[in-house]
Structures are given as structure tokens and as C-alpha cells.
Design a protein around this motif. Structure first.
Motif, PDB file in Angstrom:
ATOM      1  N   GLY A   1      10.459 -92.692  -2.822  1.00 51.67           N
ATOM      2  CA  GLY A   1       9.290 -92.504  -2.900  1.00 51.67           C
ATOM      3  C   GLY A   1       8.785 -92.161  -2.344  1.00 51.67           C
ATOM      4  N   ALA A   2       7.743 -94.106  -2.199  1.00 49.44           N
ATOM      5  CA  ALA A   2       7.036 -95.020  -2.070  1.00 49.44           C
ATOM      6  C   ALA A   2       6.401 -95.280  -0.961  1.00 49.44           C
ATOM      7  CB  ALA A   2       6.946 -96.577  -2.538  1.00 49.44           C
ATOM      8  N   ALA A   3       7.149 -94.937  -0.028  1.00 49.90           N
ATOM      9  CA  ALA A   3       6.550 -94.394   1.424  1.00 49.90           C
ATOM     10  C   ALA A   3       5.928 -93.210   1.466  1.00 49.90           C
ATOM     11  CB  ALA A   3       7.145 -94.352   2.466  1.00 49.90           C
ATOM     12  N   LEU A   4       5.833 -91.937   1.196  1.00 47.63           N
ATOM     13  CA  LEU A   4       5.883 -90.783   0.836  1.00 47.63           C
ATOM     14  C   LEU A   4       4.030 -90.604   0.388  1.00 47.63           C
ATOM     15  CD1 LEU A   4       8.682 -88.071   0.617  1.00 47.63           C
ATOM     16  CD2 LEU A   4       7.475 -89.111   2.937  1.00 47.63           C
ATOM     17  N   SER A   5       4.742 -91.819  -0.989  1.00 51.78           N
ATOM     18  CA  SER A   5       3.023 -91.704  -2.129  1.00 51.78           C
ATOM     19  C   SER A   5       2.041 -92.423  -0.704  1.00 51.78           C
ATOM     20  CB  SER A   5       3.764 -92.628  -3.155  1.00 51.78           C
ATOM     21  OG  SER A   5       3.903 -91.883  -4.533  1.00 51.78           O
ATOM     22  N   ALA A   6       2.359 -93.562  -0.610  1.00 53.35           N
ATOM     23  CA  ALA A   6       1.796 -94.347   0.343  1.00 53.35           C
ATOM     24  C   ALA A   6       1.201 -93.897   1.833  1.00 53.35           C
ATOM     25  CB  ALA A   6       2.262 -95.615   0.349  1.00 53.35           C
ATOM     26  N   GLY A   7       1.155 -92.339   1.475  1.00 51.49           N
ATOM     27  CA  GLY A   7       0.868 -91.821   3.236  1.00 51.49           C
ATOM     28  C   GLY A   7       1.351 -92.895   4.352  1.00 51.49           C
ATOM     29  N   GLN A   8       2.658 -93.194   4.327  1.00 45.96           N
ATOM     30  CA  GLN A   8       3.183 -93.945   5.434  1.00 45.96           C
ATOM     31  C   GLN A   8       3.967 -92.900   6.476  1.00 45.96           C
ATOM     32  OE1 GLN A   8       5.317 -97.472   3.020  1.00 45.96           O
ATOM     33  NE2 GLN A   8       5.282 -98.275   5.000  1.00 45.96           N
ATOM     34  N   CYS A   9       3.755 -91.335   5.886  1.00 49.03           N
ATOM     35  CA  CYS A   9       5.096 -90.335   6.607  1.00 49.03           C
ATOM     36  C   CYS A   9       5.322 -89.732   5.976  1.00 49.03           C
ATOM     37  CB  CYS A   9       6.406 -91.306   6.558  1.00 49.03           C
ATOM     38  SG  CYS A   9       7.461 -91.755   5.793  1.00 49.03           S
ATOM     39  N   ASP A  10       4.623 -87.959   6.308  1.00 49.66           N
ATOM     40  CA  ASP A  10       5.192 -87.045   6.139  1.00 49.66           C
ATOM     41  C   ASP A  10       6.733 -86.702   5.452  1.00 49.66           C
ATOM     42  OD1 ASP A  10       2.713 -86.838   6.923  1.00 49.66           O
ATOM     43  OD2 ASP A  10       3.330 -86.360   8.947  1.00 49.66           O
ATOM     44  N   ILE A  11       7.061 -87.400   5.781  1.00 50.81           N
ATOM     45  CA  ILE A  11       9.306 -87.077   5.894  1.00 50.81           C
ATOM     46  C   ILE A  11       9.757 -88.168   5.565  1.00 50.81           C
ATOM     47  CG2 ILE A  11       9.312 -85.963   8.100  1.00 50.81           C
ATOM     48  CD1 ILE A  11      11.258 -83.706   7.142  1.00 50.81           C
ATOM     49  N   VAL A  12      11.177 -88.416   5.591  1.00 49.36           N
ATOM     50  CA  VAL A  12      12.212 -89.185   5.729  1.00 49.36           C
ATOM     51  C   VAL A  12      12.854 -88.399   5.638  1.00 49.36           C
ATOM     52  CG1 VAL A  12      10.769 -90.215   3.695  1.00 49.36           C
ATOM     53  CG2 VAL A  12      12.112 -89.183   2.690  1.00 49.36           C
ATOM     54  N   ALA A  13      13.747 -89.293   5.714  1.00 46.51           N
ATOM     55  CA  ALA A  13      14.949 -88.643   6.816  1.00 46.51           C
ATOM     56  C   ALA A  13      15.772 -90.529   7.133  1.00 46.51           C
ATOM     57  CB  ALA A  13      15.365 -88.052   8.243  1.00 46.51           C
ATOM     58  N   SER A  14      16.796 -90.834   6.345  1.00 46.63           N
ATOM     59  CA  SER A  14      17.370 -91.606   6.083  1.00 46.63           C
ATOM     60  C   SER A  14      18.820 -92.174   5.914  1.00 46.63           C
ATOM     61  CB  SER A  14      16.715 -93.357   6.096  1.00 46.63           C
ATOM     62  OG  SER A  14      17.364 -94.313   7.081  1.00 46.63           O
ATOM     63  N   GLY A  15      19.940 -91.054   5.931  1.00 51.99           N
ATOM     64  CA  GLY A  15      21.148 -90.597   5.234  1.00 51.99           C
ATOM     65  C   GLY A  15      20.953 -90.451   3.756  1.00 51.99           C
ATOM     66  N   ILE A  16      20.110 -90.291   3.285  1.00 48.81           N
ATOM     67  CA  ILE A  16      19.836 -90.073   1.750  1.00 48.81           C
ATOM     68  C   ILE A  16      20.303 -88.945   0.780  1.00 48.81           C
ATOM     69  CG2 ILE A  16      17.600 -90.279  -0.258  1.00 48.81           C
ATOM     70  CD1 ILE A  16      16.330 -90.431   2.443  1.00 48.81           C
ATOM     71  N   THR A  17      21.654 -89.887   0.303  1.00 51.83           N
ATOM     72  CA  THR A  17      22.168 -88.998  -0.904  1.00 51.83           C
ATOM     73  C   THR A  17      20.552 -88.824  -1.871  1.00 51.83           C
ATOM     74  OG1 THR A  17      23.895 -90.088  -0.274  1.00 51.83           O
ATOM     75  CG2 THR A  17      23.584 -88.809  -2.749  1.00 51.83           C
ATOM     76  N   ILE A  18      21.186 -86.881  -2.073  1.00 51.48           N
ATOM     77  CA  ILE A  18      20.366 -86.286  -3.135  1.00 51.48           C
ATOM     78  C   ILE A  18      20.744 -86.718  -4.434  1.00 51.48           C
ATOM     79  CG2 ILE A  18      19.846 -84.379  -4.213  1.00 51.48           C
ATOM     80  CD1 ILE A  18      20.293 -82.930  -1.169  1.00 51.48           C
ATOM     81  N   THR A  19      19.744 -87.599  -5.556  1.00 54.23           N
ATOM     82  CA  THR A  19      19.844 -87.638  -6.955  1.00 54.23           C
ATOM     83  C   THR A  19      19.020 -87.415  -7.951  1.00 54.23           C
ATOM     84  OG1 THR A  19      19.302 -89.309  -6.798  1.00 54.23           O
ATOM     85  CG2 THR A  19      21.794 -90.113  -5.863  1.00 54.23           C
ATOM     86  N   ASP A  20      19.431 -87.734  -8.893  1.00 58.41           N
ATOM     87  CA  ASP A  20      18.456 -86.763 -10.142  1.00 58.41           C
ATOM     88  C   ASP A  20      17.663 -88.419 -10.357  1.00 58.41           C
ATOM     89  OD1 ASP A  20      19.956 -84.133 -10.303  1.00 58.41           O
ATOM     90  OD2 ASP A  20      20.613 -85.244 -12.165  1.00 58.41           O
ATOM     91  N   GLU A  21      18.200 -89.104  -9.735  1.00 63.45           N
ATOM     92  CA  GLU A  21      16.850 -90.152 -10.268  1.00 63.45           C
ATOM     93  C   GLU A  21      15.401 -89.972  -9.402  1.00 63.45           C
ATOM     94  OE1 GLU A  21      16.504 -94.994 -10.410  1.00 63.45           O
ATOM     95  OE2 GLU A  21      18.813 -94.446 -10.142  1.00 63.45           O
ATOM     96  N   ARG A  22      16.557 -90.027  -7.697  1.00 63.42           N
ATOM     97  CA  ARG A  22      15.512 -89.754  -6.485  1.00 63.42           C
ATOM     98  C   ARG A  22      14.676 -88.203  -7.304  1.00 63.42           C
ATOM     99  NH1 ARG A  22      19.899 -92.155  -2.955  1.00 63.42           N
ATOM    100  NH2 ARG A  22      19.556 -94.138  -2.354  1.00 63.42           N
ATOM    101  N   ALA A  23      14.948 -87.323  -7.061  1.00 61.61           N
ATOM    102  CA  ALA A  23      13.530 -86.557  -7.203  1.00 61.61           C
ATOM    103  C   ALA A  23      12.754 -86.337  -8.114  1.00 61.61           C
ATOM    104  CB  ALA A  23      14.708 -85.099  -7.491  1.00 61.61           C
TER     105      ALA A  23
END
Length: 260
Positions: free
Chosen positions: A93-115
């Protein structure tokens, strides 16, 4: 399919982002009130090479993930820009928090930790872990990998799985460098999502095992960006119901979802 969506070439993204960051300290908004880092543009962070989900072809980042996010952008009447960035910043989530982008997509598995650090969309892809080895290798199980040199990708669920099973791992920043290490005999096997390993089967390698993990991929947005998340989920629902998802899946995976 790809030609029907406006995707800004990778080389143009840096200029676009600099212009967006220097013009204002606050996020722009779309017509629907969705906060954006650049007015009129949906900016995507992704981590190629990760074929067939995101990889560069003729100076453009293309793939299944890109086509799906392009559908989101089209529904919002926005241009799509892609930013290539390390997977660690994407999944954390660092790229989103830093304002690098609006959305991320890179074969990201949904996990509780990432959520805890980004908001996930509805699932859009079922994923298992795979084992890529040189053709003719006798490596095919977790037990056979004990004491071997195993390549994993940093901050991935594949890395976690390998380490939890006590394997000796070397972490690489992306799938491309994982494959290069296998080609150079620096490692004995590669663990990563099985669909991402399929393009290398005709290059002297084989998928020796499929580890069923029940993982699913999601698109990610900044925590609390409910308006964008709702739009993403609306697009995912729409492309599943109108057949667009099946077409995208078949183009990049080679079969329809029901056959995958």
C-alpha cells in the motif's frame, strides 16, 4: 481489445506524474467526485515483467491486469496511465499512500495482512502457486526441494509458502530476474503464481507441480477511497456479466475461465 482503450506509453508516464505533482498539492477529482492524483487520468501502479498479467510490448505495458483496469478507466471516462514500480510498494500500500498512483494491479493475492494497508476490490482471478524447473528435472514436490536453491519473488505469497516449508530461498525483485537466475543455473527452481510461469514452458522449462493454495487476486486502492473502490467493483461486475472478462481471460490465459 487493447486498441479500444487509451493507454499512455510507459515513457510518457514520468512526465505526466511530474506535471501532476508540481501543479497542485491536493488530488484532482473526476466528474464523479473520485479523488485522482492527476486530473482526467486513472494512474495504475504495476510490476512488470509478470506475463500474462503485465509485461512490456512495443513500449507499452500490456496484459490481463492492464485490460481489466482499462475497463475501469473507460467506465469512468478517464485515460489510463501505467507506472512500473517495485512489487513491495504495491502490495504494502506504500505506492498508494505516497500518491504514486490511484490503483494497483500486479497479480496481487488478497490477504488479511495486505488488507490492513489498502482496500481490495472483489476477487477477479483464481491463483495457485507453481514450481518451474528445467525440463527433465526430478524436482516436483516440497520434499524434493529441501536443500535446493529456490527462487522466490520478494513480498509474495509464494515466498511465504516456501519459507514456511523450510526451503532455502533467494528473493528477487521481479519474475524476470527469477527466470534469469534459473537460466544461469544460480537456482534450481522457481516458485511463483502458476499462471505467470506458463509463458516459460516452451523455453526449456516445465511446470513440475501446481500447489493448490486457494488464492485470489484483487485490485487495490488507497484505504478509504470508497468512491473508486465502488467503481472498480461495478466494472468487475459489468465485465463478468457482458462477456468482456471471458474475452480478456481467453486472450491472455488461452482458455475461457470455466476451462482454467
Amino acid at each position: 481489445m487493447k486498441t479500444s482503450r487509451s493507454i499512455i506509453p510507459t515513457a510518457a508516464v514520468a512526465v505526466l506524474l511530474l506535471a501532476g505533482c508540481s501543479s497542485t498539492d491536493t488530488a484532482a477529482e473526476s466528474e464523479g467526485g473520485i479523488a485522482l492524483i492527476t486530473e482526467g487520468t486513472l494512474t495504475l501502479c504495476t510490476n512488470p515483467p509478470y506475463e500474462p498479467f503485465e509485461f512490456e510490448k512495443d513500449g507499452e505495458v500490456v496484459g490481463l491486469d492492464i485490460d481489466i483496469v482499462a475497463e475501469v478507466a473507460a467506465d469512468l471516462r478517464l485515460e489510463l496511465a501505467t507506472v512500473s514500480t517495485p512489487f513491495e510498494g504495491i502490495q504494502s500500500g506504500a505506492a498508494l499512500s505516497a500518491g504514486q498512483c490511484d490503483i494497483v494491479a500486479s497479480g496481487i493475492t488478497i490477504t488479511d495482512e495486505r488488507a490492513l494497508n489498502l482496500d481490495f476490490s472483489d476477487a477477479y482471478f483464481d491463483a495457485d502457486q507453481g514450481l518451474l524447473v528445467p525440463a527433465g528435472s526430478d524436482l516436483s514436490s516440497i520434499e524434493s526441494l529441501k536443500g535446493k536453491r529456490i527462487s522466490v519473488m520478494v513480498a509474495t505469497t509464494g515466498a511465504t509458502m516456501a519459507q514456511e516449508n523450510g526451503l532455502t530461498t533467494t528473493e528477487y525483485d521481479d519474475l524476470g530476474t527469477q527466470i534469469q537466475a534459473l537460466q544461469a543455473d544460480q537456482v534450481d527452481a522457481v516458485i511463483n503464481d502458476v499462471a505467470s510461469l506458463l509463458p516459460y514452458v516452451d523455453q526449456g522449462f516445465e511446470i513440475a507441480s501446481n500447489f493448490a493454495t486457494g488464492e485470489v487476486y484483487g485490485l487495490g486502492v488507497k484505504k478509504g477511497n470508497t468512491e473508486l473502490l465502488d467503481s472498480v467493483n461495478a466494472t468487475l461486475s459489468r465485465i463478468r456479466s457482458d462477456g468482456t472478462y471471458s474475452n480478456i481471460y481467453a486472450e491472455w490465459i488461452g482458455v475461457t475461465p470455466s476451462q482454467g
